[in-house]
Motif scaffolding. Structure first.
Motif, PDB file in Angstrom:
ATOM      1  N   PHE A 144       0.848  -1.196   0.000  1.00  0.00           N
ATOM      2  CA  PHE A 144       0.000   0.000   0.000  1.00  0.00           C
ATOM      3  C   PHE A 144       0.881   1.242   0.000  1.00  0.00           C
ATOM      4  N   SER A 145       0.333   2.345  -0.447  1.00  0.00           N
ATOM      5  CA  SER A 145       1.115   3.579  -0.499  1.00  0.00           C
ATOM      6  C   SER A 145       1.291   4.183   0.892  1.00  0.00           C
ATOM      7  N   ALA A 146       2.382   4.901   1.082  1.00  0.00           N
ATOM      8  CA  ALA A 146       2.632   5.576   2.355  1.00  0.00           C
ATOM      9  C   ALA A 146       1.542   6.608   2.669  1.00  0.00           C
ATOM     10  N   PRO A 147       1.062   7.391   1.686  1.00  0.00           N
ATOM     11  CA  PRO A 147      -0.019   8.334   2.007  1.00  0.00           C
ATOM     12  C   PRO A 147      -1.303   7.630   2.477  1.00  0.00           C
ATOM     13  N   TYR A 148      -1.640   6.485   1.875  1.00  0.00           N
ATOM     14  CA  TYR A 148      -2.811   5.726   2.308  1.00  0.00           C
ATOM     15  C   TYR A 148      -2.627   5.249   3.743  1.00  0.00           C
ATOM     16  N   LEU A 149      -1.435   4.739   4.059  1.00  0.00           N
ATOM     17  CA  LEU A 149      -1.159   4.280   5.420  1.00  0.00           C
ATOM     18  C   LEU A 149      -1.178   5.433   6.416  1.00  0.00           C
ATOM     19  N   SER A 150      -0.703   6.582   6.000  1.00  0.00           N
ATOM     20  CA  SER A 150      -0.761   7.761   6.863  1.00  0.00           C
ATOM     21  C   SER A 150      -2.208   8.121   7.180  1.00  0.00           C
ATOM     22  N   ASP A 151      -3.065   8.052   6.171  1.00  0.00           N
ATOM     23  CA  ASP A 151      -4.494   8.312   6.394  1.00  0.00           C
ATOM     24  C   ASP A 151      -5.080   7.322   7.403  1.00  0.00           C
ATOM     25  N   ILE A 152      -4.679   6.069   7.310  1.00  0.00           N
ATOM     26  CA  ILE A 152      -5.155   5.058   8.262  1.00  0.00           C
ATOM     27  C   ILE A 152      -4.639   5.375   9.663  1.00  0.00           C
ATOM     28  N   GLU A 153      -3.346   5.681   9.770  1.00  0.00           N
ATOM     29  CA  GLU A 153      -2.770   5.955  11.092  1.00  0.00           C
ATOM     30  C   GLU A 153      -3.384   7.190  11.750  1.00  0.00           C
ATOM     31  N   HIS A 154      -3.843   8.129  10.937  1.00  0.00           N
ATOM     32  CA  HIS A 154      -4.461   9.348  11.481  1.00  0.00           C
ATOM     33  C   HIS A 154      -5.991   9.262  11.516  1.00  0.00           C
ATOM     34  N   THR A 176      -7.178  -5.650   4.031  1.00  0.00           N
ATOM     35  CA  THR A 176      -6.108  -4.663   4.169  1.00  0.00           C
ATOM     36  C   THR A 176      -5.497  -4.755   5.565  1.00  0.00           C
ATOM     37  N   ALA A 177      -6.354  -4.870   6.575  1.00  0.00           N
ATOM     38  CA  ALA A 177      -5.870  -4.988   7.950  1.00  0.00           C
ATOM     39  C   ALA A 177      -5.005  -6.232   8.118  1.00  0.00           C
ATOM     40  N   GLU A 178      -5.374  -7.313   7.459  1.00  0.00           N
ATOM     41  CA  GLU A 178      -4.583  -8.536   7.541  1.00  0.00           C
ATOM     42  C   GLU A 178      -3.186  -8.326   6.969  1.00  0.00           C
ATOM     43  N   LYS A 179      -3.101  -7.631   5.843  1.00  0.00           N
ATOM     44  CA  LYS A 179      -1.798  -7.348   5.228  1.00  0.00           C
ATOM     45  C   LYS A 179      -0.963  -6.426   6.115  1.00  0.00           C
ATOM     46  N   LEU A 180      -1.609  -5.435   6.696  1.00  0.00           N
ATOM     47  CA  LEU A 180      -0.889  -4.509   7.567  1.00  0.00           C
ATOM     48  C   LEU A 180      -0.438  -5.196   8.847  1.00  0.00           C
ATOM     49  N   ALA A 181      -1.284  -6.058   9.403  1.00  0.00           N
ATOM     50  CA  ALA A 181      -0.914  -6.805  10.601  1.00  0.00           C
ATOM     51  C   ALA A 181       0.304  -7.682  10.322  1.00  0.00           C
TER      52      ALA A 181
END
Length: 92
Positions: free
Chosen positions: A28-38, A47-52
């Motif tokens: 996933f892109s860093a901006p997308y992950l930043s949106d998730i983190e914020h 998506t959560a499974e991949k991030l986990a």
């Protein structure tokens, strides 16, 4: 209950990896992950499974399960039957 974004940030920090590294590992892109983190976005389960997996924290997946269908914010309880925590703009 901590938000998925806050839990992802904590798991990433604990693992000592950067947001860009999580992006590389998960695809996933860093901006997308930043949106998730914020907490500007709440990821679907896959998506959560991949991030986990990217941060080696399988417990993250459960935080992505309980989301209000109306405003997409976390429910009070991940076990279902909870109520939306966004009381100012959501009547669910």
């Amino acid at each position: 209950m901590a938000s998925f974004g806050a839990a992802l940030t904590a798991a990433r920090t604990k693992a000592g990896i950067s947001l860009r590294e999580v992006a590389r590992r998960s695809g996933f892109s860093a901006p997308y992950l930043s949106d998730i983190e914020h907490d500007r976005r709440h990821p679907p389960r896959r998506t959560a499974e991949k991030l986990a997996a990217a941060v080696s924290d399988p417990g993250l997946v459960e935080l992505a399960v309980a989301v209000c269908p109306r405003c997409k914010r976390p429910f009070e309880a991940a076990t279902g039957g909870g109520r939306c925590l966004n009381t100012e703009s959501c009547a669910t």
